[in-house]
Write a protein that holds these residues in place. Structure first.
Motif, PDB file in Angstrom:
ATOM      1  N   ASN A 212     -10.213   9.492  -0.287  1.00  0.00           N
ATOM      2  CA  ASN A 212     -11.591   9.925  -0.017  1.00  0.00           C
ATOM      3  C   ASN A 212     -12.558   9.050  -0.794  1.00  0.00           C
ATOM      4  O   ASN A 212     -12.233   8.557  -1.875  1.00  0.00           O
TER       5      ASN A 212
ATOM      6  N   ARG B 174      -9.503  19.522  -6.365  1.00  0.00           N
ATOM      7  CA  ARG B 174      -8.933  18.408  -7.144  1.00  0.00           C
ATOM      8  C   ARG B 174      -8.992  18.766  -8.624  1.00  0.00           C
ATOM      9  O   ARG B 174     -10.012  19.289  -9.092  1.00  0.00           O
TER      10      ARG B 174
ATOM     11  N   ASP C 134      -5.592  19.220  -3.352  1.00  0.00           N
ATOM     12  CA  ASP C 134      -5.968  17.805  -3.451  1.00  0.00           C
ATOM     13  C   ASP C 134      -5.234  17.231  -4.681  1.00  0.00           C
ATOM     14  O   ASP C 134      -4.258  17.822  -5.167  1.00  0.00           O
TER      15      ASP C 134
ATOM     16  N   CYS D 126      -4.675   4.636  -0.791  1.00  0.00           N
ATOM     17  CA  CYS D 126      -4.215   6.036  -0.700  1.00  0.00           C
ATOM     18  C   CYS D 126      -4.123   6.660  -2.087  1.00  0.00           C
ATOM     19  O   CYS D 126      -3.219   7.481  -2.352  1.00  0.00           O
ATOM     20  N   ALA D 127      -5.008   6.242  -2.999  1.00  0.00           N
ATOM     21  CA  ALA D 127      -4.990   6.832  -4.343  1.00  0.00           C
ATOM     22  C   ALA D 127      -6.343   7.507  -4.590  1.00  0.00           C
ATOM     23  O   ALA D 127      -6.607   8.561  -4.031  1.00  0.00           O
TER      24      ALA D 127
ATOM     25  N   ALA E 251      -6.071   6.584   3.203  1.00  0.00           N
ATOM     26  CA  ALA E 251      -6.326   8.023   3.114  1.00  0.00           C
ATOM     27  C   ALA E 251      -7.327   8.415   2.032  1.00  0.00           C
ATOM     28  O   ALA E 251      -7.913   9.497   2.104  1.00  0.00           O
TER      29      ALA E 251
ATOM     30  N   THR F  58      -1.652  14.091   7.473  1.00  0.00           N
ATOM     31  CA  THR F  58      -2.699  13.143   7.068  1.00  0.00           C
ATOM     32  C   THR F  58      -2.167  11.717   7.190  1.00  0.00           C
ATOM     33  O   THR F  58      -2.842  10.819   7.701  1.00  0.00           O
TER      34      THR F  58
ATOM     35  N   LYS G 233       7.651   6.035  -8.718  1.00  0.00           N
ATOM     36  CA  LYS G 233       7.267   6.066  -7.297  1.00  0.00           C
ATOM     37  C   LYS G 233       7.435   4.689  -6.655  1.00  0.00           C
ATOM     38  O   LYS G 233       7.920   4.579  -5.532  1.00  0.00           O
TER      39      LYS G 233
ATOM     40  N   GLY H 137       1.670   8.640  -3.372  1.00  0.00           N
ATOM     41  CA  GLY H 137       1.801  10.090  -3.550  1.00  0.00           C
ATOM     42  C   GLY H 137       2.209  10.740  -2.248  1.00  0.00           C
ATOM     43  O   GLY H 137       2.906  10.145  -1.412  1.00  0.00           O
ATOM     44  N   ASN H 138       1.738  11.977  -2.057  1.00  0.00           N
ATOM     45  CA  ASN H 138       2.151  12.751  -0.875  1.00  0.00           C
ATOM     46  C   ASN H 138       1.806  12.035   0.423  1.00  0.00           C
ATOM     47  O   ASN H 138       2.588  12.029   1.364  1.00  0.00           O
ATOM     48  N   VAL H 139       0.623  11.433   0.492  1.00  0.00           N
ATOM     49  CA  VAL H 139       0.224  10.742   1.728  1.00  0.00           C
ATOM     50  C   VAL H 139       0.825   9.338   1.774  1.00  0.00           C
ATOM     51  O   VAL H 139       1.431   8.938   2.777  1.00  0.00           O
TER      52      VAL H 139
ATOM     53  N   ASP I 224       1.594   1.591  -7.579  1.00  0.00           N
ATOM     54  CA  ASP I 224       1.257   2.932  -8.065  1.00  0.00           C
ATOM     55  C   ASP I 224       1.269   2.838  -9.590  1.00  0.00           C
ATOM     56  O   ASP I 224       1.916   1.950 -10.158  1.00  0.00           O
ATOM     57  N   ILE I 225       0.560   3.759 -10.240  1.00  0.00           N
ATOM     58  CA  ILE I 225       0.614   3.760 -11.700  1.00  0.00           C
ATOM     59  C   ILE I 225       1.932   4.380 -12.185  1.00  0.00           C
ATOM     60  O   ILE I 225       2.248   4.315 -13.367  1.00  0.00           O
TER      61      ILE I 225
HETATM   62  N1  LIG Z   1      -3.103  15.182   0.906  1.00  0.00           N
HETATM   63  C1  LIG Z   1      -3.884  15.156   1.966  1.00  0.00           C
HETATM   64  O1  LIG Z   1      -3.575  15.752   3.024  1.00  0.00           O
HETATM   65  C2  LIG Z   1      -5.175  14.398   1.942  1.00  0.00           C
HETATM   66  C3  LIG Z   1      -5.444  13.494   0.922  1.00  0.00           C
HETATM   67  N2  LIG Z   1      -6.606  12.773   0.952  1.00  0.00           N
HETATM   68  C4  LIG Z   1      -6.897  11.815  -0.103  1.00  0.00           C
HETATM   69  O2  LIG Z   1      -5.873  10.823  -0.119  1.00  0.00           O
HETATM   70  C5  LIG Z   1      -5.627  10.395  -1.455  1.00  0.00           C
HETATM   71  C6  LIG Z   1      -4.153  10.591  -1.782  1.00  0.00           C
HETATM   72  O3  LIG Z   1      -3.821  11.957  -1.625  1.00  0.00           O
HETATM   73  P1  LIG Z   1      -2.364  12.498  -2.030  1.00  0.00           P
HETATM   74  O4  LIG Z   1      -1.341  11.528  -1.602  1.00  0.00           O
HETATM   75  O5  LIG Z   1      -2.291  13.897  -1.538  1.00  0.00           O
HETATM   76  O6  LIG Z   1      -2.487  12.493  -3.619  1.00  0.00           O
HETATM   77  P2  LIG Z   1      -1.299  12.358  -4.700  1.00  0.00           P
HETATM   78  O7  LIG Z   1      -1.882  12.858  -5.969  1.00  0.00           O
HETATM   79  O8  LIG Z   1      -0.040  12.956  -4.182  1.00  0.00           O
HETATM   80  O9  LIG Z   1      -1.068  10.779  -4.771  1.00  0.00           O
HETATM   81  C7  LIG Z   1      -1.942   9.888  -5.369  1.00  0.00           C
HETATM   82  C8  LIG Z   1      -1.100   8.730  -5.891  1.00  0.00           C
HETATM   83  O10 LIG Z   1      -1.964   7.694  -6.353  1.00  0.00           O
HETATM   84  C9  LIG Z   1      -1.445   7.187  -7.570  1.00  0.00           C
HETATM   85  N3  LIG Z   1      -2.512   6.520  -8.296  1.00  0.00           N
HETATM   86  C10 LIG Z   1      -3.525   7.068  -9.010  1.00  0.00           C
HETATM   87  N4  LIG Z   1      -4.324   6.110  -9.508  1.00  0.00           N
HETATM   88  C11 LIG Z   1      -3.823   4.934  -9.080  1.00  0.00           C
HETATM   89  C12 LIG Z   1      -4.205   3.579  -9.268  1.00  0.00           C
HETATM   90  N5  LIG Z   1      -5.259   3.240  -9.991  1.00  0.00           N
HETATM   91  N6  LIG Z   1      -3.454   2.604  -8.680  1.00  0.00           N
HETATM   92  C13 LIG Z   1      -2.360   2.927  -7.954  1.00  0.00           C
HETATM   93  N7  LIG Z   1      -1.960   4.201  -7.761  1.00  0.00           N
HETATM   94  C14 LIG Z   1      -2.674   5.185  -8.314  1.00  0.00           C
HETATM   95  C15 LIG Z   1      -0.831   8.387  -8.263  1.00  0.00           C
HETATM   96  O11 LIG Z   1       0.116   8.019  -9.247  1.00  0.00           O
HETATM   97  C16 LIG Z   1      -0.204   9.107  -7.073  1.00  0.00           C
HETATM   98  O12 LIG Z   1       1.117   8.668  -6.830  1.00  0.00           O
HETATM   99  C17 LIG Z   1      -6.590  11.195  -2.344  1.00  0.00           C
HETATM  100  O13 LIG Z   1      -7.775  10.456  -2.523  1.00  0.00           O
HETATM  101  C18 LIG Z   1      -6.906  12.433  -1.489  1.00  0.00           C
HETATM  102  O14 LIG Z   1      -8.151  12.985  -1.802  1.00  0.00           O
HETATM  103  C19 LIG Z   1      -7.507  12.893   1.979  1.00  0.00           C
HETATM  104  C20 LIG Z   1      -7.275  13.742   3.008  1.00  0.00           C
HETATM  105  C21 LIG Z   1      -6.139  14.643   3.033  1.00  0.00           C
END
Ligand SMILES: NC(=O)C1=CN([C@@H]2O[C@H](COP(=O)(O)OP(=O)(O)OC[C@H]3O[C@@H](n4cnc5c(N)ncnc54)[C@H](O)[C@@H]3O)[C@@H](O)[C@H]2O)C=CC1
Ligand SMILES: O=C(O)CCC(=O)C(=O)O
Length: 353
Positions: A257, A44, A114, A233-234, A255, A146, A204, A178-180, A199-200
């Motif tokens: 962590n 990360r 991450d 999922c953030a 999702a 995921t 998106k 985000g991605n998930v 989302d912030i």
């Molecule tokens: N990508 C994966 O395969 C996996 C992801 N995770 C966990 O899932 C979570 C999401 O992962 P991804 O989607 O890959 O990350 P990402 O970085 O693609 O998406 C995160 C999203 O959350 C938004 N965000 C950030 N702070 C925010 C807030 N305060 N309020 C609303 N939205 C906010 C961001 O703008 C972004 O669109 C993370 O915690 C990651 O550690 C866990 C297991 C696997």
């Protein structure tokens, strides 16, 4: 923070501080437990407010990976890395320097993508080390699988809570697109779920609103929505003393962590509020399942079959929690500890008191 005291309490094997002046890099690689296999955990990049916050994140995330692999029955240990930087300052040189630190561990730590690390970044890190997984050309990146695991977890929670397999007409609040989060919204929409999203990033929210007819709310409004399920999922730490009183949902399944700010205190508060919590490291195991399969020779069918197990694992955890009157978080931790202990005993390894 007393470092040795903290890592002893949390059970970490090794914490590596990585520092370079040119290029400028500050990163922490935390290896929690390698009983079941090499430590796996994505990297990360985040502008932490201070070094203690970065360390705390690395320590908690890596411990979560140990439990995640154990609950998913994957022969891997737990690790995680954080790079302390603003995403705008990220450079290929910085990532390559980081890759050399990963390489120095000679496969004891295997990493991937991450928050704030892109597929391009993974390829850049890979120029310096082969101990990288989640490469798009191989398994296609872990986020879609995921999201599928989280969707199946939501179905398991709904079945346990309301004895139905049908999600149609239910309302789900998704935090983070985000991605998930984006892939999860698609599964939910296809199954007739009404979406409330935040989302912030306004781009998106606009995209998901347009694709799936979702209702958009401000980030701080997501907790208090009148929905059936809340899906974080953030970022982590969002289930805390400020947010729990606001939460209307009867299920938390997402999702992100480290969702519980304080596992014991906030896990118990959710029980008192009659909210069913899906332990994050169980429901979001799709990523590690996918990248582990990439490591041993990717077969999509096999990876998807393993992800389906998340459904049954969660049902088993809900049952244990109910029968033993413990939180779902404690039930999943017990399951993980038992699996690790079994391997230690079979090898005559010392067992921590
Ligand atoms: N990508 C994966 O395969 C996996 C992801 N995770 C966990 O899932 C979570 C999401 O992962 P991804 O989607 O890959 O990350 P990402 O970085 O693609 O998406 C995160 C999203 O959350 C938004 N965000 C950030 N702070 C925010 C807030 N305060 N309020 C609303 N939205 C906010 C961001 O703008 C972004 O669109 C993370 O915690 C990651 O550690 C866990 C297991 C696997
Ligand atoms: O993507 C990886 O390397 C493993 C999965 C992971 O880090 C996670 O589940 O948080």
């Amino acid at each position: 923070m007393q470092l040795f005291e903290t890592v002893r309490e949390m059970g970490h094997e090794q914490v590596l501080y990585c520092h370079g002046k040119n290029p400028d890099i500050r990163a922490i690689i935390a290896i929690h437990d390698t009983t079941l296999g090499p430590a796996m955990g994505a990297t990360r990049l985040y502008p932490y407010i201070n070094e203690e916050a970065a360390l705390k994140d690395a320590l908690r995330l890596s411990r979560g990976m140990t439990y995640k692999a154990a609950c998913a029955n994957i022969p891997a240990g737990g690790g995680k890395a954080v790079i302390i930087a603003n995403p705008a300052d990220k450079t290929d040189e910085m990532l390559r320097a980081y890759g050399r630190f990963v390489e120095s561990l000679k496969g004891r730590f295997i990493t991937g993508q991450d928050v704030n690390i892109t597929p391009h970044d993974v390829r850049t890190i890979k120029q310096e080390t082969d101990h990288v997984v989640g490469v798009e050309e191989k398994s296609g990146g872990p986020a879609p699988i995921t999201a599928l695991g989280v969707f199946l977890g939501i179905k398991a929670a709904v079945e346990f809570r309301w004895q139905t397999k049908n999600l149609a007409g239910m309302k789900v609040a998704v935090q983070g697109l985000g991605n998930v989060g984006k892939n999860l919204c698609r599964h939910l929409h296809e199954n007739g779920v009404e979406l409330v999203i935040t989302d912030i990033s306004p781009e998106k929210t606009a995209e998901i609103k347009q694709l799936f007819g979702a209702t958009v709310v401000e980030p701080e409004e997501i907790y208090s929505q009148n929905v059936d399920i809340f899906s974080p999922c953030a970022m982590g730490g969002i289930i805390n003393s400020q947010t729990i009183p606001q939460i209307q949902a009867k299920i938390i399944a997402g999702a992100a962590n480290n969702q519980l700010d304080n596992e014991r205190l906030h896990g118990q508060r959710l029980v008192e509020k009659d909210i069913l919590y899906c332990p994050d490291y169980v429901i979001n195991a799709g990523g590690i399942i996918n990248v582990y399969n990439e490591m041993i020779g990717y077969e999509e069918d096999k990876a998807f079959k393993q992800v389906n197990n998340i459904y049954d694992t969660l049902l088993a955890i809900f049952d244990i929690a109910q029968q033993q009157s413990i939180t779902t978080n404690d039930a999943s931790k017990r399951l993980a500890d038992e699996r690790i202990m079994k391997v230690k005993i079979s090898r005559n390894q010392p067992i921590a008191a």
